[in-house]
Design an enzyme around this catalytic site. Structure first.
Site, short mmCIF file in Angstrom:
data_model
loop_
_atom_site.label_atom_id
_atom_site.label_comp_id
_atom_site.label_asym_id
_atom_site.label_seq_id
_atom_site.Cartn_x
_atom_site.Cartn_y
_atom_site.Cartn_z
N GLY A 372 0.92 -1.17 0.15
CA GLY A 372 0.04 -0.05 0.03
C GLY A 372 0.82 1.07 -0.06
N GLY A 377 -0.19 2.93 7.57
CA GLY A 377 0.04 2.07 8.90
C GLY A 377 0.43 0.55 8.63
N SER A 695 -3.73 2.78 -18.25
CA SER A 695 -4.87 3.20 -17.93
C SER A 695 -5.01 4.56 -18.03
CB SER A 695 -4.90 3.15 -16.17
OG SER A 695 -3.87 4.16 -15.65
N LYS A 738 -7.86 5.56 -6.95
CA LYS A 738 -8.20 6.55 -8.03
C LYS A 738 -9.44 7.32 -7.71
CE LYS A 738 -5.79 4.08 -11.71
NZ LYS A 738 -6.01 3.24 -13.13
#
Length: 810
Positions: A372, A377, A695, A738
């Site tokens: 991530g 975290g 994309s 997104k």
């Protein structure tokens, strides 16, 4: 030189005992290993019965006795044939009887004499002698003087090499000018073989005698020099050994005074500790082998230090000690909820592991990989997992690591060798089943020192890590009970073989609502405490937190948000330090005064887009972003110009977008030769930031359609998806990030590929209510919906006379 007594004035002694005064017959005393010269005074020990009788006979008849040397010193009862025919007439100066029956006599040489015949051989030898005349040396000239000086100097040299005080002896040598007398004097004190000494005794020519003495002295100087050198070397070695011994004894005394252990005690303690450590059989065998080597080594040697350090590592590593897992599922769930907001997927996976562990205690530890953006975290989640399991937690950063030895350790042959970071982490944990977090695994490097990512293949494979071998340890170590948790921002840089061993869990960025909840529950209270304030001293409403999130931070994680909250706390901490009384309330009115001008303004969001501009959605390791893709037409020859530091995949998407536009040229009302007479320039700001990926395909086509038709795209609409030459829209990744980026930019409508419908389950419902999501399968479904009816703000290219306004559905 031998230690004997020399008369101070040999001439005086000679006068007192002239040759004609001793008888022609006298007893004979046979000696083994000594030749007596004139003027020589020495003690003799007489033990043989025949010799004792000869001494007694001499004492009773004038004290004169002939001393002859045996040819073979091992002969106990010498016959006349066993004796040299030339000996020395000596006077017995003193006699003493020893308790064991032997006699100790002190004799002085008087004159050379030759045995004429043996008168009797029993009970003692009685011989008739012929005195040998002492020839007075004539003046031999320079040769004689040179021989005399050389003999004196060599004698002095020998005495100095042997450390004998030579003052009296040298004075006596200088007082003897006759070469024959000097030769006898030196020979009496020179250590020679019996044969050589006898040859000098039998020589009557004084000049020849001094030459023989000179030869013997030259040989003796060489021997004495070498002997002195050997003694010096031996003394140096002895001095060093004595010094080392003395220092070691002092060290022992100091250790004893300090209460420290001796080497023997330390060896015994190590042996007992190894027996109690519960080592596996193979490890115990190696440890005992090294301990035996240590026991036979000097305690201060470098090799002993290396072995002692190795044994210390074996003892400090956990081999059987394990922490007890907390298998209460409800309690573990409560701890995870207490430490972290949301992250339901991760919490569910940990609770599943605990459930399986409860049912099957022998299961192997999982290999999890949290992926991530920064600040969501991941690292703190690993610490929370360890707390929920009741295990020790060790974090190990892999960012920038390029040396394989960091993982596997160095071999003990190298100076400063030590185990790898894995075993160091096990030592720090102190248990065999800790939670080890391998942070930033996507940032491992490789160079000439090896590939640490390849070394991790064994560590992170549950089928192999039960016998992990560190180069320093040299024996297998069990890592199968360890729970490894890896963190990464992206997966592209992780080798496929390593990625295959891990269970990937994606942790997306937080929504605005989630950030407010986390700030309220964790960040605000933590920053208030760290900045010296107390609970209740600072009041911040959700509206203010929302403004901080929107105007001062744009990120997927929470680091910048916590920094801004900390900055607010510091402002009010200063006021408390100045004496002002809390509580303080942060309002929208004073927020700008506290944090300065907003970094991200609402005014930056354009209400109307120029012709040829469309909003695309992109995903980066740091979260989602909104891209302004610009397209303009220029008179030319059909060239495609791409700028904005685009990657190869994005350049191919742009080429595919141009091909799609050319395929729809008739529907767009373009002349047949339009693309041959115009250049197309596509630009993606910010130009210094690398951009890549497929994309942006639909956004490129939409911006190109807008430029070709002169119709602007709606400013509140963004899109993402890969485009094909047939105009189909293919799925892409990072949907939640997104959508978060679109919402933070003020976008109200998002076009997504229809095959990404399942990804919307990860998007919170409240977020989906605020953003309209439109699922499409082709570009034909996008263009009619994004065209705005408003007049364009600017015209990027003058409409061609051949170009007609776009019709409804191409």
């Amino acid at each position: 030189m031998s230690e004997i007594h020399i008369p101070e004035n040999p001439d005086t002694e000679k006068k007192e005992t002239p040759e004609n005064e001793f008888p022609a017959t006298m007893p004979l005393l046979a000696v083994r290993d000594v030749v007596v010269f004139n003027f020589m005074i020495l003690p003799l020990f007489v033990g043989r019965e025949k010799s004792v009788l000869a001494v007694d006979a001499a004492l009773s008849a004038g004290r004169y006795i002939l001393i002859c040397t045996q040819k073979d010193e091992d002969t106990d009862n010498p016959t006349p044939d066993d004796l040299y025919s030339v000996g020395t007439v000596a006077m017995i100066m003193r006699m003493l009887k020893m308790p064991d029956g032997r006699l100790k006599v002190l004799v002085q040489g008087v004159s050379r004499a030759r045995i004429k015949r043996f008168i009797q051989t029993d009970p003692f030898d009685l011989v008739e002698i012929e005195p040998l005349e002492e020839i007075t040396a004539l003046d031999g000239g320079p040769e004689q003087e040179a021989l005399l000086r050389s003999v004196r100097e060599q004698t002095e040299r020998i005495l100095q090499l042997r450390g004998i005080d030579a003052s009296e002896m040298l004075q006596l040598l200088h007082n003897v000018p006759d070469p024959g007398r000097l030769a006898d004097l030196v020979a009496a004190n020179l250590r020679m073989k019996t044969e050589n000494a006898q040859r000098i005794l039998e020589c009557q020519d004084p000049l020849e005698r001094i030459r023989l003495i000179h030869q013997e002295l030259a040989r003796e100087v060489e021997v004495a020099t070498m002997q002195a050198k050997i003694q010096s070397m031996a003394k140096e070695g002895m001095d060093k050994a004595q010094r080392d011994y003395f220092l070691r004894e002092q060290l022992k005394a100091i250790r004893k005074e300090l209460g420290e252990r001796s080497d023997g005690e330390e060896i015994e303690e190590l042996r007992q500790a190894l027996n109690k450590a519960g080592l596996p059989k193979k490890v115990k065998k190696e440890a005992d082998k090294q301990l035996s080597r240590l026991e036979n080594m000097h305690a201060d040697s470098s090799e002993a230090t290396i072995i002692r350090t190795y044994l210390d590592w074996i003892l400090e590593l956990p081999w059987k000690k394990a922490s007890k897992d907390r298998l209460d599922i409800k309690e573990a769930a409560a701890i995870l909820d207490e430490d972290h907001y949301d992250l339901e997927k991760v919490k569910e996976r940990i609770l599943e592991y605990l459930s399986v562990r409860k049912l099957n205690p022998a299961m192997k530890g999982p290999i999890l990989c949290f992926v991530g953006p920064p600040g969501v975290g991941k690292t703190s989640l690993g610490r929370s997992i360890a707390r929920s399991l009741g295990r020790k937690f060790v974090r190990m950063s892999l960012g920038g690591m390029r040396d394989e030895a960091e993982i596997r350790g160095h071999r003990r042959t190298y100076i400063g060798a030590m185990p790898g970071r894995i075993l160091q982490a096990m030592k720090d944990a102190g248990t065999i089943n800790p939670v080890i977090m391998l942070d930033e695994i996507d940032k491992l490097g490789t160079d000439f020192r090896g590939d640490p990512a390849s070394a991790l293949l064994e560590v992170l494979d549950p089928e192999q890590n039960n016998a992990f071998t560190d180069h320093y340890l040299g024996v297998p170590y069990d890592l199968s009970k360890v729970m490894f948790i890896c963190t990464a921002n992206i997966l592209d840089t992780i080798p496929s073989a390593l990625l295959d061993r891990m269970e990937v869990i994606r942790i997306p960025g937080y929504t605005e609502q989630e950030k407010i909840a986390i700030a309220r529950r964790y960040l605000l209270s933590r920053q208030i405490t760290e900045n010296g304030l107390k609970e209740g001293d600072l009041i911040i409403s959700d509206q203010v937190l929302t403004r901080i999130i929107r105007d001062y931070t744009r990120e997927s994680g929470l680091r910048n948000l916590e920094r801004e909250i900390g900055a607010v706390c510091r402002k009010y901490a200063r006021k408390v330090a100045e004496g002002k009384t809390p509580p303080f309330r942060v309002t929208l009115a004073n927020l700008r005064k506290l944090l300065g001008q907003p970094r991200y303004l609402e005014e930056e969001r354009e209400t109307r887009l120029p012709v040829g501009v469309a909003l695309g959605l992109a995903w980066t390791p740091y979260g989602g972003e909104v891209l302004h893709i610009e397209c303009t037409l220029l008179p030319g020859k059909g060239k495609l110009i791409l700028t904005g530091k685009l990657g190869d995949v994005m350049k191919e998407s742009a080429q595919a977008a141009v091909s799609v536009a050319r395929a729809h040229s008739k529907d767009l009302g373009l002349a047949e030769d339009f693309f041959e007479t115009h250049d197309i320039h596509i630009h993606v700001p910010a130009g210094a930031t690398p951009k890549d990926g497929p994309s942006a395909g639909v956004t490129l086509v939409t911006a190109l359609f807008s430029a070709l038709t002169g119709q602007p795209v709606a400013a509140d609409t963004a899109m993402t998806g890969e485009i094909t030459l047939r105009g189909r829209v293919l799925p892409v990744g990072g949907i939640k990030e997104k959508i978060l980026a679109a919402m933070s930019h003020g976008v109200r409508r998002v076009f997504l590929p229809a095959r990404n419908a399942h990804d919307l389950e990860e998007v919170p419902k409240e977020l989906r209510r605020r953003v309209e999501v439109v699922l499409v399968q082709s570009i034909d479904e996008i263009w009619p919906r994004v065209v705005t009816s408003e007049a364009p703000e600017t015209t990027l290219v003058s409409p061609s006379t051949e170009r007609t306004p776009a019709r409804a559905h191409p």
